[in-house]
Design an enzyme around this catalytic site. Structure first.
Site, PDB file in Angstrom:
ATOM      1  N   GLY A  32      74.064  67.955  38.223  1.00 11.66           N
ATOM      2  CA  GLY A  32      75.156  67.218  38.504  1.00 11.66           C
ATOM      3  C   GLY A  32      76.039  68.062  39.773  1.00 11.66           C
ATOM      4  O   GLY A  32      75.637  69.031  40.237  1.00 11.66           O
ATOM      5  N   LYS A  59      68.130  65.610  46.007  1.00  5.19           N
ATOM      6  CA  LYS A  59      69.493  65.632  46.899  1.00  5.19           C
ATOM      7  C   LYS A  59      69.643  66.617  47.588  1.00  5.19           C
ATOM      8  O   LYS A  59      70.123  66.561  48.588  1.00  5.19           O
ATOM      9  CB  LYS A  59      70.729  65.768  45.791  1.00  5.19           C
ATOM     10  CG  LYS A  59      70.664  67.120  44.795  1.00  5.19           C
ATOM     11  CD  LYS A  59      71.540  67.932  45.416  1.00  5.19           C
ATOM     12  CE  LYS A  59      71.426  69.196  44.708  1.00  5.19           C
ATOM     13  NZ  LYS A  59      72.454  70.377  44.886  1.00  5.19           N
ATOM     14  N   SER A  69      78.174  73.374  50.268  1.00  7.25           N
ATOM     15  CA  SER A  69      76.489  73.284  50.181  1.00  7.25           C
ATOM     16  C   SER A  69      75.800  74.143  51.135  1.00  7.25           C
ATOM     17  O   SER A  69      75.654  73.847  52.320  1.00  7.25           O
ATOM     18  CB  SER A  69      76.250  71.889  50.062  1.00  7.25           C
ATOM     19  OG  SER A  69      74.713  71.580  50.406  1.00  7.25           O
ATOM     20  N   ARG A  70      74.744  74.872  50.637  1.00  8.20           N
ATOM     21  CA  ARG A  70      74.137  75.861  51.598  1.00  8.20           C
ATOM     22  C   ARG A  70      73.014  75.032  52.225  1.00  8.20           C
ATOM     23  O   ARG A  70      72.793  75.091  53.301  1.00  8.20           O
ATOM     24  CB  ARG A  70      73.227  76.941  50.583  1.00  8.20           C
ATOM     25  CG  ARG A  70      74.177  77.860  49.998  1.00  8.20           C
ATOM     26  CD  ARG A  70      73.260  79.047  49.867  1.00  8.20           C
ATOM     27  NE  ARG A  70      72.538  78.866  48.458  1.00  8.20           N
ATOM     28  CZ  ARG A  70      72.986  78.973  47.083  1.00  8.20           C
ATOM     29  NH1 ARG A  70      74.031  79.345  46.806  1.00  8.20           N
ATOM     30  NH2 ARG A  70      72.047  78.577  46.301  1.00  8.20           N
ATOM     31  N   ASN A  71      72.477  73.786  51.546  1.00  9.72           N
ATOM     32  CA  ASN A  71      71.455  72.701  52.274  1.00  9.72           C
ATOM     33  C   ASN A  71      72.074  72.057  53.255  1.00  9.72           C
ATOM     34  O   ASN A  71      71.578  72.104  54.482  1.00  9.72           O
ATOM     35  CB  ASN A  71      71.148  71.984  50.884  1.00  9.72           C
ATOM     36  CG  ASN A  71      70.338  72.729  50.168  1.00  9.72           C
ATOM     37  OD1 ASN A  71      69.201  73.038  50.274  1.00  9.72           O
ATOM     38  ND2 ASN A  71      70.633  72.657  48.809  1.00  9.72           N
TER      39      ASN A  71
END
Length: 340
Positions: free
Chosen positions: A139, A196, A259-261
């Site tokens: 989550g 995601k 977020s690293r992505n």
């Protein structure tokens, strides 16, 4: 550390594993935290905080550090695994000889198995056998906010209803700051956390190019459609992807620079190379490997995932990020609803 009876043993002392351990311990649960590097565990014990990732969050007194794997696993029947997806299977195989006979495994790892693209439940069954209860947490959770005690909600799915209830009502019952929603869809909760990561790279690329909020929102929406299509093909409940493990995690990682992505994607959109962007992040970018794995899984299932395909082209085939975005915009017209 002498052998203790702990509520949970956490395997993995990175940012997320530490944050989860802090959260459980802060709410009165006895928690043992193990990491693969004994020197790191010694440093954590000395500092009583994780200076590398969470320097401003002191460890509660009920958070115990352990460098010996056998002792860490003897402390609790419930084991929470929080390691990168590409080492998930290796770590489980390392755990197996030391697990208690009554052990139960829950993981917060997000992704698919490296190279094979298998769901982590299949990796766990292969490593640990068919009888051990399994569960997954997934989550919208950034480690820094979780560790700081900011309100967080997450989804929990398990192979065993009693295990899910024990976790939700027991050691993961953490007052008002950490809310755990149970979900019977074991496949869907796992898959959302992998897909995601990929879409977050795409959202970052879009913003790095400078395409704006409209484009980002369209990409998130169509990314959710890709997630749902693949999930349906694998037997997941499509409604899962409207919950914490789907839409919740997707929006978080696509819109916030924690977020690293997403940050990785922004750098690609700005023209940096893949290796340069990875080096700049300095931590594992799960979406890099996940992209290859998710696309391979989709192709095996005969599921169309055009956003994932274009992100793969950028990451592995040296395609320019702007060119990839224009390829998506230039696709043949489609109706929205049938493709969802």
């Amino acid at each position: 550390m002498n052998t203790v009876n702990a509520s949970m043993t956490v395997i993995g002392a990175g940012s997320y594993g530490t944050a989860l351990a802090i959260t459980l311990a802060r709410n009165g649960h006895s928690v043992v935290l193990w990491g693969h590097n004994p020197a790191q565990i010694q440093t954590l014990q000395h500092d009583r905080c994780n200076q590398a990732f969470l320097p401003d969050v002191p460890f509660p007194d009920t958070l115990l550090l352990e460098a010996d794997l056998a002792r860490a696993l003897a402390a609790s029947r419930d084991v929470l695994v929080v390691v990168p997806s590409h080492v998930f299977g290796d770590v489980l195989r390392q755990l197996k000889p030391h697990l208690r006979p009554d052990a139960r495994i829950v993981w917060a790892t997000k992704g698919l198995e490296a190279e094979t693209g298998r769901l982590l439940q299949n990796v766990a069954r292969e490593a640990l056998g068919e009888t051990i209860p399994l569960a997954v947490l997934s989550g919208p959770t950034f480690a820094k906010e979780l560790a700081a005690g900011l309100p967080t909600a997450i989804a929990l799915a398990a192979t065993d209803a009693q295990f899910a209830d024990d976790l939700q009502q027991g050691c993961m019952h953490c007052g008002k700051s950490f809310r755990v929603y149970s979900n019977p869809d074991f496949i869907g909760v796992q898959l959302g956390g992998a897909v995601k990561n990929v879409i977050a790279i795409g959202a970052g690329m879009s913003d790095g190019i400078g395409f704006g909020a409209n484009a980002r929102t369209a990409l998130i929406t169509r990314g959710l459609a890709e997630m749902s299509r693949l999930g349906s093909a694998l037997g997941a409940d499509p409604s899962t992807f409207m919950g914490m493990a789907g839409l919740g995690d997707l929006v978080l990682t696509c819109t916030d620079n924690q977020s690293r992505n997403r940050r990785f994607g922004i750098m690609l959109g700005q023209g940096k190379g893949v290796q340069e962007a990875q080096d700049s992040i300095g931590q594992v970018v799960e979406g890099y490997r996940n992209t290859k794995e998710v696309l391979a899984l989709a192709q095996r299932q005969g599921v169309e995932m055009p956003i994932t395909e274009q992100i793969y082209q950028v990451l592995y085939c040296h395609k320019d990020a702007r060119e990839a975005a224009l390829s998506l915009l230039g696709r043949a017209r489609k109706d929205e609803k049938p493709s969802v």
